[in-house]
Design a protein around this motif. Sequence first.
Motif, short mmCIF file in Angstrom:
data_model
loop_
_atom_site.label_atom_id
_atom_site.label_comp_id
_atom_site.label_asym_id
_atom_site.label_seq_id
_atom_site.Cartn_x
_atom_site.Cartn_y
_atom_site.Cartn_z
N UNK A 126 24.10 16.32 -39.86
CA UNK A 126 23.48 16.16 -39.12
C UNK A 126 24.04 14.62 -38.25
N UNK A 127 23.80 14.47 -37.04
CA UNK A 127 24.48 13.28 -36.38
C UNK A 127 23.55 12.65 -35.65
N UNK A 128 23.57 11.23 -35.48
CA UNK A 128 22.84 10.40 -34.65
C UNK A 128 23.74 9.99 -33.54
N UNK A 129 23.34 9.84 -32.17
CA UNK A 129 24.22 9.74 -31.14
C UNK A 129 23.56 8.82 -29.99
N UNK A 130 24.73 7.86 -29.57
CA UNK A 130 24.17 7.01 -28.53
C UNK A 130 25.59 7.23 -27.27
N UNK A 131 25.48 8.10 -26.41
CA UNK A 131 26.27 8.56 -25.64
C UNK A 131 26.10 8.23 -24.12
N UNK A 132 26.97 8.23 -23.26
CA UNK A 132 26.82 8.01 -21.99
C UNK A 132 25.90 8.81 -21.01
N UNK A 133 26.03 10.17 -21.53
CA UNK A 133 25.27 11.22 -20.95
C UNK A 133 24.82 12.14 -22.13
N UNK A 134 23.66 13.04 -22.05
CA UNK A 134 23.13 13.88 -23.03
C UNK A 134 24.01 14.91 -23.28
N UNK A 135 24.38 15.07 -24.65
CA UNK A 135 25.25 16.00 -25.08
C UNK A 135 24.56 17.33 -24.80
N UNK A 136 25.74 18.25 -25.21
CA UNK A 136 25.23 19.91 -25.05
C UNK A 136 25.83 20.48 -26.42
N UNK A 137 25.33 21.59 -26.70
CA UNK A 137 25.52 22.22 -27.90
C UNK A 137 26.79 22.24 -27.90
#
Length: 514
Positions: A111-122
């Motif tokens: 699993x992964x924890x994210x902080x990105x400029x826009x919500x990710x997609x599958x």
Amino acid sequence: MTFSSLILTLSCSIICVLAYTDPSATNPQLLKRFDYKLSFKGPHLAFKDGTVPFWTFGGSAIASDDQVRVTPSIRSQKGWIWSNNPLTADHWLLDIKLRVTGRGRVGADGMAIWFTDKPGVEGTVFGSNDQWKGLGIFLDSFDNDALQNNPIIAVMINDGTKAYDHQHDGSSQIQGSCIRDFRNKPLPIRLKIEYINQALTIYINNGISQDDNAFEFCTRIDRAQLPQSGYLGVTAATGGLADDHDVLEFLTNTYSERQVSAQNQAANDEQARRYKEEYEKYEQELKIQQADYQKSHPDAVTQINEQQVYESEYDREFRVILEGQDQIRLSISNVDRKMAEVLGRIERLSITGGAPQQIGEQAQGGTGVVSGVPADVARIQDINRVINANTDMTRTIQSFAQVLTDLQQKVGYLQSNLVNQQPVGTGHQAPSGSNADSTVLSELRDTIRQIKSETNTLLHKAPNQVTCPSINGLSDSTCLGPYTFFVIIALQIAVVLGYLTFKNRREQLSRKYL
């Protein structure tokens, strides 16, 4: 991994246990604030419709009352959950409680924890898209490069141009990592991801200790360039092997400098004061314009009676009460009508069952007819009393039948004793026969007394019984009178006693001539 590196890792872990302290405690200039729109935790984590407030999830993710299962332990599954609101603070802290469990010795994928400029997609990177812009923290369970360095917690900051190297577990792309076995722990593991002054630090609670503050240092990245505003998310994926990837808590805290916060608060207060002054000034000007208009147009002014236009609170409550009472009255009327119909049907079925044709003719020709029911028909209370009286009489008949059965058994016993008697010596009977005769006779007397007592009780009780309802114009009745019943019982007893006397005398005469 060499033996020396293993010893170094263990020593660093022992030294760094309990190394985490809150940034606001070490730096008094920082002001901590909990951001509920970027957090979730149980209980009551999800609404009744299955949604999580301020978050969006999809794929194989399932939200329950106390956790979000990002992926179940099924092969080739991908799930995700992303925040609807961006995180815009310069300093922040994520406190995440996770659980990764599987039945096999080795799990996948992670699993992964994210902080990105826009919500990710599958996508292909632990359930999210590749070439992201921002921070990705990977909890990699499967050892793709066969270097025996998994499970691992790895950190990768991407500028949107790099593609994650799955075949080598991103070993040449990650900026920091620590080898920790986070699968199948007795307690959920916790991660604290701290971003203060462009320094990213990760602490882990390995899920073995009951102490919630037993954190140990994992990795640190200085001068980490992250987006000014980003969305938070958690994703997971399974492959040929499968684990349950659960998120129990995701708590977000932001930090701001006290001096800057005070200045911002003062600016907000000053702006609010100016808005208030402008509103009061506009309200005064509006009143002056209304007064000038009324002076210049006296005929156009119409006085509005608010009592006639608007309904007062008292009138509204009174109207609601009247409407409620009217509804209650209508309901009671309907219930009363239905009960009258049911009562009429019960009376017709109970009373007119013996002679339906005669009752129907009387109902058509009589004068006291209401809805096809004669006026002199017994009421339901009388019917219940007749039924109860018949029940008592049935019980009495059953008791008499039992007494007569016992009497018949005793007569048969007496007859068998008289037939089986044998002469002893010079024609004298055995003394046992006389004793048996006296015993049987005494039992007969007791039985007769019992019958008399029960008969007297029934006679005293009979006047209080309710007679069968009679119908005008009809002479016969379907009920048996108590006196007729008692006469029949007395005749039966007399016949039985006469038969026993005759039988006894006949046997005495036969013995006399022997």
